[in-house]
Scaffold this motif. Structure first.
Motif, mmCIF file in Angstrom:
data_model
loop_
_atom_site.group_PDB
_atom_site.id
_atom_site.type_symbol
_atom_site.label_atom_id
_atom_site.label_comp_id
_atom_site.label_asym_id
_atom_site.label_seq_id
_atom_site.Cartn_x
_atom_site.Cartn_y
_atom_site.Cartn_z
ATOM 1 N N GLU A 42 51.695 32.092 35.667
ATOM 2 C CA GLU A 42 51.142 31.903 34.590
ATOM 3 C C GLU A 42 51.554 30.491 33.864
ATOM 4 O O GLU A 42 50.724 29.745 33.345
ATOM 5 C CB GLU A 42 51.186 33.026 33.501
ATOM 6 C CG GLU A 42 50.567 32.946 32.183
ATOM 7 C CD GLU A 42 51.227 33.976 31.388
ATOM 8 O OE1 GLU A 42 50.347 34.057 29.993
ATOM 9 O OE2 GLU A 42 51.769 34.913 31.835
ATOM 10 N N GLU A 66 47.329 45.927 40.688
ATOM 11 C CA GLU A 66 47.883 45.654 39.447
ATOM 12 C C GLU A 66 48.356 44.101 38.979
ATOM 13 O O GLU A 66 47.862 43.541 38.218
ATOM 14 C CB GLU A 66 48.704 46.678 38.996
ATOM 15 C CG GLU A 66 48.374 48.100 38.806
ATOM 16 C CD GLU A 66 47.768 48.880 39.922
ATOM 17 O OE1 GLU A 66 48.030 48.467 41.120
ATOM 18 O OE2 GLU A 66 46.585 49.474 39.956
ATOM 19 N N PRO A 67 49.180 43.498 39.976
ATOM 20 C CA PRO A 67 49.574 42.217 39.619
ATOM 21 C C PRO A 67 48.544 41.140 39.467
ATOM 22 O O PRO A 67 48.536 40.366 38.752
ATOM 23 C CB PRO A 67 50.599 41.986 40.769
ATOM 24 C CG PRO A 67 51.230 43.242 41.322
ATOM 25 C CD PRO A 67 50.006 44.092 41.240
ATOM 26 N N ILE A 69 45.309 41.938 38.521
ATOM 27 C CA ILE A 69 44.530 42.198 37.186
ATOM 28 C C ILE A 69 45.516 41.672 36.164
ATOM 29 O O ILE A 69 44.741 41.035 35.297
ATOM 30 C CB ILE A 69 44.398 43.721 37.363
ATOM 31 C CG1 ILE A 69 43.540 44.098 38.385
ATOM 32 C CG2 ILE A 69 43.635 44.188 36.125
ATOM 33 C CD1 ILE A 69 42.086 43.480 38.626
ATOM 34 N N ASP A 70 46.707 41.896 36.180
ATOM 35 C CA ASP A 70 47.550 41.336 35.091
ATOM 36 C C ASP A 70 47.574 39.932 34.978
ATOM 37 O O ASP A 70 47.392 39.532 33.580
ATOM 38 C CB ASP A 70 49.130 42.128 35.296
ATOM 39 C CG ASP A 70 49.142 43.432 35.096
ATOM 40 O OD1 ASP A 70 48.380 44.042 34.638
ATOM 41 O OD2 ASP A 70 50.311 44.068 35.645
ATOM 42 N N LEU A 71 47.711 39.211 36.042
ATOM 43 C CA LEU A 71 47.613 37.849 35.852
ATOM 44 C C LEU A 71 46.144 37.438 35.367
ATOM 45 O O LEU A 71 46.219 36.458 34.540
ATOM 46 C CB LEU A 71 48.047 37.264 37.226
ATOM 47 C CG LEU A 71 47.947 35.450 37.104
ATOM 48 C CD1 LEU A 71 48.904 35.048 36.048
ATOM 49 C CD2 LEU A 71 48.421 35.137 38.450
ATOM 50 N N VAL A 73 44.198 38.788 33.576
ATOM 51 C CA VAL A 73 43.887 39.171 32.016
ATOM 52 C C VAL A 73 44.509 37.948 31.213
ATOM 53 O O VAL A 73 44.204 37.372 30.292
ATOM 54 C CB VAL A 73 44.307 40.316 31.817
ATOM 55 C CG1 VAL A 73 44.302 40.629 30.204
ATOM 56 C CG2 VAL A 73 43.539 41.386 32.337
ATOM 57 N N ARG A 74 45.817 37.722 31.571
ATOM 58 C CA ARG A 74 46.949 36.922 30.946
ATOM 59 C C ARG A 74 45.946 35.482 30.841
ATOM 60 O O ARG A 74 46.016 34.863 29.917
ATOM 61 C CB ARG A 74 48.373 36.578 31.449
ATOM 62 C CG ARG A 74 48.825 38.158 31.109
ATOM 63 C CD ARG A 74 50.444 38.026 31.353
ATOM 64 N NE ARG A 74 50.877 37.331 32.717
ATOM 65 C CZ ARG A 74 50.988 37.996 33.734
ATOM 66 N NH1 ARG A 74 50.989 39.191 33.722
ATOM 67 N NH2 ARG A 74 51.695 37.259 34.791
ATOM 68 N N ARG A 103 39.558 47.458 32.600
ATOM 69 C CA ARG A 103 40.614 46.498 31.972
ATOM 70 C C ARG A 103 39.833 44.961 32.052
ATOM 71 O O ARG A 103 40.214 44.347 31.226
ATOM 72 C CB ARG A 103 41.866 46.598 33.288
ATOM 73 C CG ARG A 103 42.735 47.747 32.776
ATOM 74 C CD ARG A 103 43.888 47.591 33.240
ATOM 75 N NE ARG A 103 44.535 46.188 32.823
ATOM 76 C CZ ARG A 103 45.492 45.799 33.230
ATOM 77 N NH1 ARG A 103 46.188 46.120 34.603
ATOM 78 N NH2 ARG A 103 46.182 44.699 32.628
#
Length: 295
Positions: A42, A66-67, A69-71, A73-74, A103
C-alpha cells in the motif's frame, strides 16, 4: 539505444520497421499495474504510482481472497481504480461470494479480474472462471468492468483448444482481456488476430513484466512456498530464465515491438498491463523516463 528505444534496424539485406514514437508514447500512457498483496504494498503504491494508473491486485490460494480484498479496499480509499483478482477455486459458496462482492461494492469498487485460480482442488462449487462469471451474473452483474485472462502462448496444464473455447464462453460476461506474460511479440499479435477472427472483440491489455531485478523474482518465488512456487515457475518459466540471459530482461525491447500493433483493425490490442511484482517504483520511473524521451 538507451532504455530500449530504437528507431531503425537493418541487417542481412532486410529492413525491420520499428515503432513510431507516437505509437510508443500512446502505449505507455495506457497502462495498468498489477501488485501483490504483501506487507508494504500500500505505502509503495501510494508513494510512486499516479492515481490515474489503474491497478489489479493478485491473489494466491495459500492466503485466500481476504488479503486481496483488504488491499483493494485500502487502495481505493487512496483514489485508485482497483480491480481485485477473484479466483473461482478460492470461493467456498454463493454466500462467501456475496460477502466478498458486498465488501467491494461498499468500498466503491466496480471492477474485478476473474480467474480460475491455482488451488489443486476448489474450495466450493466454482471450478473455473466461467462458473464464477455465471454466479456473478446471477448476483445481478455487480461490476461495471470485468477482466478475464488470455494466453498467447498457451497454458502449461490446459490444451490450447480448451483455452480458446473457454475465452469464447467467458467473453459475453467480460469487458476486457489481460494476457499472461509472453516475450514473443509476434506470438501475441498472432494470437490476438485469431481471437478476433473467432468472434471475441474485447479490448486486450498486453501483459509485460515491469522493471524487476533477478533477485526480487527469486525472493518472490521462494516466498510463495514450495508448492505455490513450483506452480508460479511453471507458468512464468520463460520470465524466470529470461532474467539469467546475458544482459537480462528489459521491458523496453518488448514494448517497442508491441507498440505498432496497438489500436489496429486486425486486433483488439489496447494497451500495456505491467506485472510489477511490487517493483512499482522502478517500473513507474522507467515508464516516465521512456515517456520523456519519446514525447
Amino acid at each position: 539505444m538507451a532504455h530500449g528505444l530504437c528507431r531503425t534496424a537493418v541487417g542481412a539485406g532486410s529492413r525491420r520497421k520499428l515503432p513510431d514514437v507516437a505509437d510508443l508514447a500512446g502505449a505507455l500512457r495506457r497502462v495498468s499495474y498489477e501488485v501483490l498483496p504483501l506487507k508494504g504494498t500500500e505505502e509503495t503504491v501510494v508513494d510512486h504510482v499516479p492515481r490515474d494508473v489503474p491497478l489489479t491486485v493478485s491473489t494466491s490460494h495459500a492466503k485466500g481472497p481476504e488479503p486481496t480484498i483488504d488491499l483493494a479496499v485500502r487502495l481505493t480509499g487512496h483514489g485508485y481504480s482497483v480491480a481485485p483478482h477473484l479466483a473461482a477455486r478460492q470461493i467456498r459458496d454463493t454466500a462467501h461470494l456475496s460477502d466478498l462482492v458486498a465488501r467491494l461494492r461498499d468500498a466503491g469498487i466496480d471492477s474485478a479480474f476473474i480467474i480460475g485460480g491455482d488451488a489443486p482442488e476448489p474450495a466450493g462449487p466454482f471450478d473455473d472462471a466461467f462458473a464464477l462469471l455465471v454466479a456473478l451474473d446471477d448476483l445481478g452483474h455487480p461490476f461495471q468492468r470485468i477482466g478475464v485472462a488470455g494466453y498467447p502462448e498457451g497454458h502449461a496444464r490446459i490444451e490450447t483448444d480448451l483455452l480458446d473455447e473457454a475465452l469464447e464462453k467467458k467473453a459475453p460476461y467480460a469487458t476486457h482481456v489481460i494476457t499472461q506474460i509472453c516475450f514473443d511479440a509476434a506470438a501475441t499479435v498472432g494470437w490476438a488476430r485469431q481471437v478476433k477472427e473467432r468472434g471475441v472483440v474485447l479490448p486486450v491489455r498486453v501483459g509485460l513484466p515491469g522493471v524487476v531485478s533477478r533477485q526480487k523474482l527469486v525472493r518472490i518465488s521462494a516466498g510463495l512456498g514450495l508448492g505455490q512456487s513450483a506452480r508460479f515457475l511453471l507458468k512464468q518459466q520463460s520470465l524466470f530464465w529470461r532474467f539469467f540471459l546475458p544482459g537480462g530482461y528489459h521491458p523496453g525491447r518488448l514494448a517497442n515491438r508491441l507498440a505498432p500493433h496497438l489500436h489496429r483493425p486486425a486486433t483488439e490490442l489496447d494497451g500495456f498491463h505491467f506485472f510489477t511484482f511490487n517493483e512499482v517504483a522502478s517500473t513507474e520511473a522507467w515508464r516516465r523516463s521512456m515517456l520523456d524521451r519519446v514525447s
